[in-house]
Write an enzyme that holds these catalytic residues in place. Structure first.
Site, PDB file in Angstrom:
ATOM      1  N   ASP A 113     -18.533  -2.223 -16.032  1.00  0.00           N
ATOM      2  CA  ASP A 113     -18.275  -0.984 -16.395  1.00  0.00           C
ATOM      3  C   ASP A 113     -18.086  -0.006 -16.869  1.00  0.00           C
ATOM      4  O   ASP A 113     -18.409   0.006 -18.190  1.00  0.00           O
ATOM      5  CB  ASP A 113     -17.506  -0.926 -14.603  1.00  0.00           C
ATOM      6  CG  ASP A 113     -17.609   0.308 -14.311  1.00  0.00           C
ATOM      7  OD1 ASP A 113     -18.446   0.869 -13.108  1.00  0.00           O
ATOM      8  OD2 ASP A 113     -16.601   1.484 -14.122  1.00  0.00           O
ATOM      9  N   PHE A 162     -20.519   3.298  -5.837  1.00  0.00           N
ATOM     10  CA  PHE A 162     -19.865   1.929  -6.361  1.00  0.00           C
ATOM     11  C   PHE A 162     -20.242   0.746  -5.184  1.00  0.00           C
ATOM     12  O   PHE A 162     -21.164   1.392  -4.183  1.00  0.00           O
ATOM     13  CB  PHE A 162     -18.363   2.743  -5.443  1.00  0.00           C
ATOM     14  CG  PHE A 162     -17.467   1.770  -5.518  1.00  0.00           C
ATOM     15  CD1 PHE A 162     -17.039   1.538  -6.969  1.00  0.00           C
ATOM     16  CD2 PHE A 162     -17.176   0.515  -4.572  1.00  0.00           C
ATOM     17  CE1 PHE A 162     -15.427   0.473  -7.315  1.00  0.00           C
ATOM     18  CE2 PHE A 162     -15.943  -0.583  -4.904  1.00  0.00           C
ATOM     19  CZ  PHE A 162     -15.489  -0.559  -5.917  1.00  0.00           C
ATOM     20  N   VAL A 163     -20.521  -0.259  -5.425  1.00  0.00           N
ATOM     21  CA  VAL A 163     -21.000  -1.172  -4.435  1.00  0.00           C
ATOM     22  C   VAL A 163     -20.788  -2.311  -4.515  1.00  0.00           C
ATOM     23  O   VAL A 163     -19.026  -3.130  -5.694  1.00  0.00           O
ATOM     24  CB  VAL A 163     -22.518  -1.579  -5.820  1.00  0.00           C
ATOM     25  CG1 VAL A 163     -23.300  -0.692  -5.967  1.00  0.00           C
ATOM     26  CG2 VAL A 163     -21.469  -2.108  -6.892  1.00  0.00           C
ATOM     27  N   ARG A 175     -16.134  -8.556   0.093  1.00  0.00           N
ATOM     28  CA  ARG A 175     -16.915  -9.568  -0.605  1.00  0.00           C
ATOM     29  C   ARG A 175     -17.396 -10.036  -0.097  1.00  0.00           C
ATOM     30  O   ARG A 175     -18.521 -11.380  -0.598  1.00  0.00           O
ATOM     31  CB  ARG A 175     -15.608 -10.825  -1.072  1.00  0.00           C
ATOM     32  CG  ARG A 175     -14.745  -9.684  -2.219  1.00  0.00           C
ATOM     33  CD  ARG A 175     -13.738 -10.272  -2.588  1.00  0.00           C
ATOM     34  NE  ARG A 175     -12.146  -9.453  -3.398  1.00  0.00           N
ATOM     35  CZ  ARG A 175     -12.187  -9.265  -4.348  1.00  0.00           C
ATOM     36  NH1 ARG A 175     -13.289  -9.737  -5.160  1.00  0.00           N
ATOM     37  NH2 ARG A 175     -11.419  -9.195  -5.346  1.00  0.00           N
TER      38      ARG A 175
HETATM   39  P1  IMP Z   1     -14.203  -2.723 -15.966  1.00  0.00           P
HETATM   40  O1  IMP Z   1     -13.457  -2.589 -16.795  1.00  0.00           O
HETATM   41  O2  IMP Z   1     -13.840  -0.831 -16.767  1.00  0.00           O
HETATM   42  O3  IMP Z   1     -15.964  -3.073 -16.977  1.00  0.00           O
HETATM   43  O4  IMP Z   1     -15.046  -2.667 -14.661  1.00  0.00           O
HETATM   44  C1  IMP Z   1     -15.183  -4.418 -14.519  1.00  0.00           C
HETATM   45  C2  IMP Z   1     -13.999  -4.696 -13.136  1.00  0.00           C
HETATM   46  O5  IMP Z   1     -14.071  -3.438 -12.693  1.00  0.00           O
HETATM   47  C3  IMP Z   1     -15.444  -5.528 -12.504  1.00  0.00           C
HETATM   48  O6  IMP Z   1     -14.886  -6.806 -12.449  1.00  0.00           O
HETATM   49  C4  IMP Z   1     -15.212  -5.175 -10.720  1.00  0.00           C
HETATM   50  O7  IMP Z   1     -13.946  -5.564 -10.360  1.00  0.00           O
HETATM   51  C5  IMP Z   1     -14.865  -3.275 -10.944  1.00  0.00           C
HETATM   52  N1  IMP Z   1     -15.749  -2.754 -10.226  1.00  0.00           N
HETATM   53  C6  IMP Z   1     -16.470  -1.581 -11.693  1.00  0.00           C
HETATM   54  N2  IMP Z   1     -17.691  -1.122 -10.782  1.00  0.00           N
HETATM   55  C7  IMP Z   1     -17.524  -1.661  -9.618  1.00  0.00           C
HETATM   56  C8  IMP Z   1     -17.823  -1.322  -8.947  1.00  0.00           C
HETATM   57  O8  IMP Z   1     -19.118  -0.721  -8.241  1.00  0.00           O
HETATM   58  N3  IMP Z   1     -18.304  -2.917  -7.048  1.00  0.00           N
HETATM   59  C9  IMP Z   1     -16.530  -3.384  -7.266  1.00  0.00           C
HETATM   60  N4  IMP Z   1     -15.950  -3.705  -8.096  1.00  0.00           N
HETATM   61  C10 IMP Z   1     -16.018  -2.557  -9.692  1.00  0.00           C
END
Ligand code: IMP
Ligand code: MG
Length: 193
Positions: A113, A162-163, A175
């Protein structure tokens, strides 16, 4: 009665599409990690699940990888309840090893993300002396990136929604869904009553 399917606006990856995605990504990994000379690998490959979201993808992926692997797990958080990143990496469960010499690490993530989680985790592990650190993610939301990071292997690019499902949660729910779907925004936006 609570029916999780009611909360899913649309399906992004069906069980069949998940299978195809895992097979495609595993084929790329097998190609890259199999020595060209046909000899056994000289370095150890540790495939690491970034808990908990990646676990469904992880167990499917490691079974499709044909080079010998060791399994390990890390639990980090850069996210708390809610749908936006805090941007802070905290290691809750670390790899069980002191020596990273001759070790290739492949981190398995559910979704990238902001990019903060995998960027800091890969930097952290490279700092310990691993021979290589690569990353594979089932899903990628490039439009949300806040730091410069790109996974080495990507299952599918997804829009800025959001998925949930196939390991991915919203507040620990959904999950167990056998597919990846877009969560209906009404689940996480306050209703006006
Ligand atoms: P980042 O550090 O912002 O890249 O976040 C990554 C983490 O955010 C992932 O491992 C997920 O746990 C959570 N995350 C980000 N987007 C989503 C989503 O759309 N659905 C569920 N979890 C998400
Ligand atoms: Mg996660």
């Amino acid at each position: 009665m609570i029916d999780p399917v009611q909360d899913i606006a649309s399906i992004l990856l069906s069980p069949e599409q998940i299978k195809e995605t895992v097979a495609r990504v595993a084929a790329q990994i097998n190609r890259d990690y199999t020595p060209a000379d046909g000899q056994p690998r000289k370095r150890k490959l540790i495939v690491v699940a970034v808990m908990k979201g990646s676990v469904f993808f992880y167990v499917d992926l490691v079974r499709a990888i044909t080079v010998p692997v060791e399994l390990d797990f890390v639990k980090v958080s850069s996210y708390y309840a809610g749908t936006s990143s805090s941007g802070q990496l905290k290691i809750h469960l670390d790899l069980k090893r002191d020596d990273y010499e001759n070790i290739d690490i492949l981190l398995v993530e559910d979704i990238v993300d902001s990019g903060r989680t995998l960027k800091s985790l890969t930097e952290n592990l490279r700092g310990r002396g691993a021979a290589s650190v690569r990353t594979v993610t089932l899903l990628d939301k490039p439009s949300r990136r806040e730091v410069d990071f790109k996974a080495d292997y990507i299952g599918k690019e997804v829009p800025d929604e959001f998925v949930v499902g196939y390991g991915l949660d919203y507040d620990e729910r959904y999950r167990d869904l056998p597919y990846v779907g877009i969560l209906h925004p009404r689940v996480y936006t306050k209703s006006e009553g």
